[in-house]
Design an enzyme around this catalytic site. Structure first.
Site, PDB file in Angstrom:
ATOM      1  N   ASP A 138      -4.360   0.549  -9.423  1.00  0.00           N
ATOM      2  CA  ASP A 138      -5.762   0.237  -9.691  1.00  0.00           C
ATOM      3  C   ASP A 138      -5.986  -0.120 -11.154  1.00  0.00           C
ATOM      4  O   ASP A 138      -6.695  -1.083 -11.477  1.00  0.00           O
ATOM      5  CB  ASP A 138      -6.655   1.435  -9.324  1.00  0.00           C
ATOM      6  N   GLU A 154       0.845  -1.204   0.000  1.00  0.00           N
ATOM      7  CA  GLU A 154       0.000   0.000   0.000  1.00  0.00           C
ATOM      8  C   GLU A 154       0.872   1.243   0.000  1.00  0.00           C
ATOM      9  O   GLU A 154       1.843   1.334   0.771  1.00  0.00           O
ATOM     10  CB  GLU A 154      -0.874  -0.034   1.256  1.00  0.00           C
ATOM     11  N   SER A 213     -12.335   4.460  -9.378  1.00  0.00           N
ATOM     12  CA  SER A 213     -12.026   5.412 -10.451  1.00  0.00           C
ATOM     13  C   SER A 213     -11.087   4.777 -11.470  1.00  0.00           C
ATOM     14  O   SER A 213     -11.257   4.976 -12.680  1.00  0.00           O
ATOM     15  CB  SER A 213     -11.510   6.751  -9.924  1.00  0.00           C
ATOM     16  N   GLY A 241     -15.576   5.105  -3.884  1.00  0.00           N
ATOM     17  CA  GLY A 241     -14.970   5.689  -2.683  1.00  0.00           C
ATOM     18  C   GLY A 241     -14.809   4.710  -1.539  1.00  0.00           C
ATOM     19  O   GLY A 241     -14.571   5.104  -0.401  1.00  0.00           O
ATOM     20  N   ALA A 242     -14.954   3.406  -1.829  1.00  0.00           N
ATOM     21  CA  ALA A 242     -14.853   2.407  -0.760  1.00  0.00           C
ATOM     22  C   ALA A 242     -13.467   1.778  -0.710  1.00  0.00           C
ATOM     23  O   ALA A 242     -13.251   0.814   0.011  1.00  0.00           O
ATOM     24  CB  ALA A 242     -15.927   1.340  -0.948  1.00  0.00           C
ATOM     25  N   GLY A 243     -12.533   2.286  -1.486  1.00  0.00           N
ATOM     26  CA  GLY A 243     -11.180   1.733  -1.470  1.00  0.00           C
ATOM     27  C   GLY A 243     -11.029   0.535  -2.379  1.00  0.00           C
ATOM     28  O   GLY A 243     -10.109  -0.267  -2.232  1.00  0.00           O
ATOM     29  N   THR A 254       2.890   2.110  -2.211  1.00  0.00           N
ATOM     30  CA  THR A 254       4.215   1.771  -2.742  1.00  0.00           C
ATOM     31  C   THR A 254       4.278   1.980  -4.253  1.00  0.00           C
ATOM     32  O   THR A 254       5.365   2.007  -4.824  1.00  0.00           O
ATOM     33  CB  THR A 254       4.539   0.286  -2.479  1.00  0.00           C
ATOM     34  N   ASP A 255       3.119   2.111  -4.901  1.00  0.00           N
ATOM     35  CA  ASP A 255       3.134   2.098  -6.373  1.00  0.00           C
ATOM     36  C   ASP A 255       3.790   3.337  -6.971  1.00  0.00           C
ATOM     37  O   ASP A 255       4.579   3.242  -7.908  1.00  0.00           O
ATOM     38  CB  ASP A 255       1.731   1.845  -6.965  1.00  0.00           C
TER      39      ASP A 255
HETATM   40  C1  GLA Z   1      -5.100   4.575  -4.315  1.00  0.00           C
HETATM   41  C2  GLA Z   1      -4.331   4.929  -5.588  1.00  0.00           C
HETATM   42  C3  GLA Z   1      -3.318   3.832  -5.915  1.00  0.00           C
HETATM   43  C4  GLA Z   1      -2.447   3.496  -4.709  1.00  0.00           C
HETATM   44  C5  GLA Z   1      -3.311   3.260  -3.472  1.00  0.00           C
HETATM   45  C6  GLA Z   1      -2.482   3.051  -2.230  1.00  0.00           C
HETATM   46  O1  GLA Z   1      -5.897   3.455  -4.533  1.00  0.00           O
HETATM   47  O2  GLA Z   1      -5.220   5.087  -6.667  1.00  0.00           O
HETATM   48  O3  GLA Z   1      -2.523   4.243  -7.021  1.00  0.00           O
HETATM   49  O4  GLA Z   1      -1.489   4.492  -4.484  1.00  0.00           O
HETATM   50  O5  GLA Z   1      -4.199   4.340  -3.247  1.00  0.00           O
HETATM   51  O6  GLA Z   1      -1.771   1.877  -2.305  1.00  0.00           O
END
Ligand code: GLA
Length: 326
Positions: free
Chosen positions: A148, A16, A104, A98-100, A18-19
């Protein structure tokens, strides 16, 4: 030729924040996603939940809300040489926003694939993922990484995607069959437009030692998670997820008291590993649980939660043929 496109959301198992510094991520594409049936057209005309959007085929226009993502994807693809063919279609989703769960990113991938299909314009999946990542920044100014979009495009049912966001090298890691993956929604909504997401990225790039320590230790935890999955030692994931959660809370400061409490509640209710997933500042947690305890963990923790199944990445199905992928 009309096309039906489906783009899944994702749950990030670990890796998380890290991308965007070129680190490791380990997402799975999930069965919840966004669909679009579209015909080629002179302009872009889309309907979603009763809201209409109309733009020029190259994305020109001044939309608001979700229309900004559509415009930005069309503009990025125009810069890569996509001919200006529009689409006329209807969007349907069972992926919460928006729920993670990467909503998007999945939406950008969906629109990107539909626009490419209409114009018979081919891009490699990772080229499209990169274009969609740029579109996210263009649309709403969020300097997100590629997690994502890559997960939505490259996911595989039965596997997690191990992606090195620096080199873009990737491979698929089999998921154990005797583990159920739950996503539990804290109900706290985030939009990274207004959250500290961009601040964190800036702080990391400025070399803040705690932010850097999170990324270094998190990359190591991704390697440990892959090793545990590959050796069939799912039980080892408990301490690894706990260390990730602590690092996101204390070093990276993107968890919230509600997310922390939900992680504790999931463990208390019988999950053997749990951590926040996605960008944080609200959203969801991911919990791993023995299949026979899944219902109890869902019932004892939150009003809204999902048993997620791993799914294949975004697909394009031509409605005038029986082929699964065009
Ligand atoms: C969001 C961003 C991703 C990533 C995560 C955290 O989902 O869209 O690119 O940075 O947060 O890991």
């Amino acid at each position: 030729m009309s096309a039906t496109i489906w783009a899944p959301g994702r749950v990030n198992l670990i890796g998380e924040h890290t991308d965007y510094s070129g680190g490791l991520v380990l997402p799975i594409a999930i069965q919840l996603g966004i669909g679009l049936s579209a015909e080629p057209s002179d302009r872009i005309r889309l309907v979603s939940a009763g809201e209409r959007l109309e733009l020029a085929a190259d994305g020109a226009g001044a939309p608001y809300g979700w229309g900004r993502y559509v415009a930005a994807v069309a503009q990025e693809l125009a810069e890569l040489g996509r001919p200006p063919v529009g689409i006329d279609g209807v969007i349907e989703a069972d992926l919460p926003r928006g729920a993670g769960l990467g909503s998007s990113g999945a939406f950008e991938v969906l629109v990107g694939l539909a626009l490419c299909a209409a114009a018979r314009f081919e891009l490699e999946p990772l080229e499209l993922a990169l274009a969609c990542q740029r579109a996210e920044r263009r649309a709403v100014g969020v300097p997100s990484g590629i997690l994502d979009q890559a997960a939505s495009l490259l996911g595989r049912a039965g596997f997690a995607l191990l992606l090195d966001c620096g080199s873009l090298e990737h491979r698929w890691v089999p998921l154990p069959e005797d583990v159920t993956v739950l996503v539990l929604d804290s109900g706290e909504r985030h939009a990274h437009e207004g959250s500290g997401y961009a601040d964190r990225r800036r702080e990391l790039e400025a070399g803040d030692p705690r932010r850097v320590r999170h990324v270094e230790t998190e990359n190591e935890r991704v390697r440990e998670t892959v090793a545990a999955l590959e050796s069939g030692n799912a039980a080892a994931l408990g301490p690894i997820f706990a260390a990730s959660q602590a690092s996101l809370r204390d070093d990276y400061e993107v968890s919230t008291p509600r997310l922390d409490a939900l992680v504790a509640a999931a463990l208390e209710a019988g999950a053997f590993a749990a951590r926040m997933t996605g960008g944080g500042f609200g959203g969801s947690i991911v919990a791993l649980v023995d299949p026979e305890r899944a219902a109890e963990v869902l019932a004892r923790t939150v009003a809204q939660g999902w048993t997620v199944r791993s799914a294949d990445g975004a697909t394009r199905r031509r409605t005038d043929s029986n082929r699964d992928r065009a």
